[in-house]
Motif scaffolding. Structure first.
Motif, mmCIF file in Angstrom:
data_model
loop_
_atom_site.group_PDB
_atom_site.id
_atom_site.type_symbol
_atom_site.label_atom_id
_atom_site.label_comp_id
_atom_site.label_asym_id
_atom_site.label_seq_id
_atom_site.Cartn_x
_atom_site.Cartn_y
_atom_site.Cartn_z
ATOM 1 N N ASN A 89 2.240 -6.587 -5.176
ATOM 2 C CA ASN A 89 1.369 -5.573 -5.774
ATOM 3 C C ASN A 89 0.932 -4.506 -4.773
ATOM 4 O O ASN A 89 0.498 -4.816 -3.662
ATOM 5 N N THR A 90 1.044 -3.248 -5.180
ATOM 6 C CA THR A 90 0.551 -2.125 -4.392
ATOM 7 C C THR A 90 -0.884 -1.849 -4.822
ATOM 8 O O THR A 90 -1.130 -1.426 -5.946
ATOM 9 N N THR A 91 -1.834 -2.096 -3.899
ATOM 10 C CA THR A 91 -3.245 -2.100 -4.300
ATOM 11 C C THR A 91 -4.136 -1.225 -3.429
ATOM 12 O O THR A 91 -5.347 -1.190 -3.633
ATOM 13 N N LEU A 92 -3.545 -0.526 -2.476
ATOM 14 C CA LEU A 92 -4.350 0.253 -1.539
ATOM 15 C C LEU A 92 -3.781 1.648 -1.361
ATOM 16 O O LEU A 92 -2.562 1.816 -1.265
ATOM 17 N N ILE A 93 -4.661 2.622 -1.279
ATOM 18 C CA ILE A 93 -4.294 3.959 -0.833
ATOM 19 C C ILE A 93 -4.824 4.103 0.594
ATOM 20 O O ILE A 93 -6.040 4.136 0.823
ATOM 21 N N TYR A 94 -3.901 4.136 1.546
ATOM 22 C CA TYR A 94 -4.272 4.250 2.962
ATOM 23 C C TYR A 94 -4.434 5.717 3.319
ATOM 24 O O TYR A 94 -3.492 6.510 3.202
ATOM 25 N N ARG A 148 3.887 -1.113 8.946
ATOM 26 C CA ARG A 148 3.062 -2.288 9.207
ATOM 27 C C ARG A 148 2.846 -3.092 7.928
ATOM 28 O O ARG A 148 2.284 -2.584 6.964
ATOM 29 N N MET A 149 3.283 -4.327 7.916
ATOM 30 C CA MET A 149 3.010 -5.167 6.757
ATOM 31 C C MET A 149 1.516 -5.475 6.662
ATOM 32 O O MET A 149 0.927 -5.424 5.582
ATOM 33 N N ALA A 150 0.921 -5.792 7.821
ATOM 34 C CA ALA A 150 -0.503 -6.097 7.858
ATOM 35 C C ALA A 150 -1.279 -4.837 8.195
ATOM 36 O O ALA A 150 -1.520 -4.527 9.356
ATOM 37 N N LEU A 151 -1.653 -4.095 7.177
ATOM 38 C CA LEU A 151 -2.533 -2.942 7.349
ATOM 39 C C LEU A 151 -3.955 -3.432 7.055
ATOM 40 O O LEU A 151 -4.179 -4.086 6.035
ATOM 41 N N THR A 152 -4.892 -3.132 7.923
ATOM 42 C CA THR A 152 -6.197 -3.793 7.887
ATOM 43 C C THR A 152 -6.832 -3.806 6.506
ATOM 44 O O THR A 152 -7.308 -4.857 6.039
ATOM 45 N N TYR A 174 0.833 -1.203 0.000
ATOM 46 C CA TYR A 174 0.000 0.000 0.000
ATOM 47 C C TYR A 174 0.868 1.254 0.000
ATOM 48 O O TYR A 174 2.047 1.213 0.347
ATOM 49 N N VAL A 175 0.263 2.352 -0.411
ATOM 50 C CA VAL A 175 0.879 3.666 -0.260
ATOM 51 C C VAL A 175 0.043 4.449 0.740
ATOM 52 O O VAL A 175 -1.153 4.192 0.916
ATOM 53 N N THR A 176 0.681 5.392 1.421
ATOM 54 C CA THR A 176 0.001 6.184 2.439
ATOM 55 C C THR A 176 -0.260 7.590 1.923
ATOM 56 O O THR A 176 0.660 8.266 1.448
ATOM 57 N N LEU A 177 -1.516 8.004 1.989
ATOM 58 C CA LEU A 177 -1.898 9.365 1.613
ATOM 59 C C LEU A 177 -1.728 10.250 2.833
ATOM 60 O O LEU A 177 -2.485 10.176 3.803
ATOM 61 N N LEU A 178 -0.686 11.104 2.809
ATOM 62 C CA LEU A 178 -0.369 11.966 3.945
ATOM 63 C C LEU A 178 -1.051 13.327 3.849
ATOM 64 O O LEU A 178 -1.366 13.946 4.864
ATOM 65 N N ALA A 179 -1.240 13.794 2.649
ATOM 66 C CA ALA A 179 -1.907 15.071 2.394
ATOM 67 C C ALA A 179 -2.382 15.025 0.944
ATOM 68 O O ALA A 179 -2.064 14.091 0.210
ATOM 69 N N SER A 201 -8.338 0.607 20.809
ATOM 70 C CA SER A 201 -7.289 1.124 19.931
ATOM 71 C C SER A 201 -6.177 0.081 19.811
ATOM 72 O O SER A 201 -5.679 -0.411 20.823
ATOM 73 N N GLY A 202 -5.801 -0.251 18.580
ATOM 74 C CA GLY A 202 -4.780 -1.261 18.364
ATOM 75 C C GLY A 202 -5.326 -2.673 18.309
ATOM 76 O O GLY A 202 -4.562 -3.638 18.362
ATOM 77 N N GLN A 203 -6.648 -2.812 18.171
ATOM 78 C CA GLN A 203 -7.239 -4.136 18.127
ATOM 79 C C GLN A 203 -6.825 -4.916 16.881
ATOM 80 O O GLN A 203 -6.722 -6.148 16.920
ATOM 81 N N ASP A 204 -6.558 -4.202 15.795
ATOM 82 C CA ASP A 204 -6.098 -4.879 14.581
ATOM 83 C C ASP A 204 -4.686 -5.428 14.772
ATOM 84 O O ASP A 204 -4.397 -6.576 14.406
ATOM 85 N N THR A 205 -3.800 -4.638 15.376
ATOM 86 C CA THR A 205 -2.440 -5.113 15.647
ATOM 87 C C THR A 205 -2.468 -6.345 16.540
ATOM 88 O O THR A 205 -1.731 -7.315 16.313
#
Length: 312
Positions: A200-205, A153-157, A117-122, A179-183
């Motif tokens: 494959n990069t398939t998500l925009i977080y 995090r490799m495992a992003l929900t 995934y890639v992270t959308l910061l702004a 908070s942190g229940q996914d981790t």
């Protein structure tokens, strides 16, 4: 029976959920069902979902019980053998499910699959995430999940798929953690089962939406995992110990900036001292208001594409 069940917990995401569903309906792999679990939304979120005319979408309703209870309800209702998770403010790329499908066929012995995934910061600012000891073009079984997840995090929900039998064997997300229940859940899974990462990069977080949502509740009002259930495993697994210590330090820092000295000491008590970096010790030694100012600066720097990695 669909190949995938997609679980979307929904609580007051009226400004995001339409785009999230658009990403789902644009998938190149189409054999799936979508289970939206409305967790007592008080805005127009449900109305936004109801505007989408697709027979694969089911809406379940419950009183507000939190995201863990919503995800668990979705999994219990799911008809597929493979469960994909999606937060109602993230967006999948069209190849997301196809990537999982191909990984499942190629690496059938795993029970958790992670897309990149890639992270959308702004607005218009996206950051690619890399993982320790994992090449950018690698696809396959993960050798050391916890070491590879230390920085990002490799495992992003919203980028995770699990076999439904995992839920049947070890249960679901812990509803007593706010908070942190996914981790907590990914740790429980990765200790027992094999994990695969795709190339494959398939998500925009959507970091901004997630951060704004989390910041509404001060950390002293959250129910955090104590990690006590992993005490025996920490003694046997150095990478897991370092991974959990990073979270302990993260929590200690946030209690520190709010001036909660007792709670800070409690979280630091379980940390192996060699996992405390010099700059972290310096921040913890500063007056709370100074550390708070530096933390705000870190978030500003990260927004412009540079992560100064304060905690890890």
């Amino acid at each position: 029976m669909p190949f995938f069940s997609i679980i979307i917990p929904l609580y007051n995401k009226e400004h995001f959920v339409s785009k999230t569903l658009e990403g789902v309906l644009n998938q190149s792999f189409t054999d799936y069902e979508v289970i939206v679990v409305n967790d007592g939304s008080t805005d127009q979120s449900v109305a936004k979902v109801e505007q989408v005319n697709d027979k694969r979408i089911t809406i379940l309703h419950q009183q507000n019980q939190g995201v863990s209870a919503a995800r668990n309800k979705g999994i219990e209702t799911a008809n597929a053998k493979f469960i994909c998770f999606l937060d109602a403010d993230d967006v999948w790329q069209p190849n997301h499910l196809q990537s999982f499908y191909e990984a499942i066929i190629t690496f059938p012995d795993a029970k958790m699959y992670c897309n990149r995934y890639v992270t959308l910061l702004a607005k218009n600012v996206k950051v690619k995430n890399t993982f320790i000891d994992i090449a950018d073009d690698y696809e396959g079984y993960v050798t050391d999940f916890f070491k590879s997840s230390l920085i990002n995090r490799m495992a992003l929900t919203s980028a995770v798929c699990i076999k439904k039998e995992v839920y049947q064997e070890i249960g679901g997300f812990n509803p007593t953690i706010s908070s942190g229940q996914d981790t907590d859940y990914w740790i429980r899974i990765a200790i027992i089962y094999r994990v695969v990462i795709t190339k494959n990069t398939t998500l925009i977080y959507n970091y901004l939406a997630a951060n704004n949502s989390l910041s509404k509740t001060p950390i002293n009002q959250k129910k955090l995992s104590t990690f006590e259930q992993f005490a025996a495993e920490e003694l046997k697994n150095d990478s897991l110990k370092k991974f959990i210590d990073a979270h302990r330090i993260f929590y200690a820092m946030h209690f520190h900036i709010l001036g909660y000295k007792k709670e800070k000491r409690k979280w630091l008590a379980g940390v192996n001292k060699k996992h405390l970096r010099f700059k972290t010790l310096c921040l913890l030694a500063l007056p709370s208001f100074v550390s708070r100012g530096l933390l705000k600066m870190k978030h500003l720097i990260k927004t412009y594409g540079f992560d100064v990695n304060v905690y890890r």
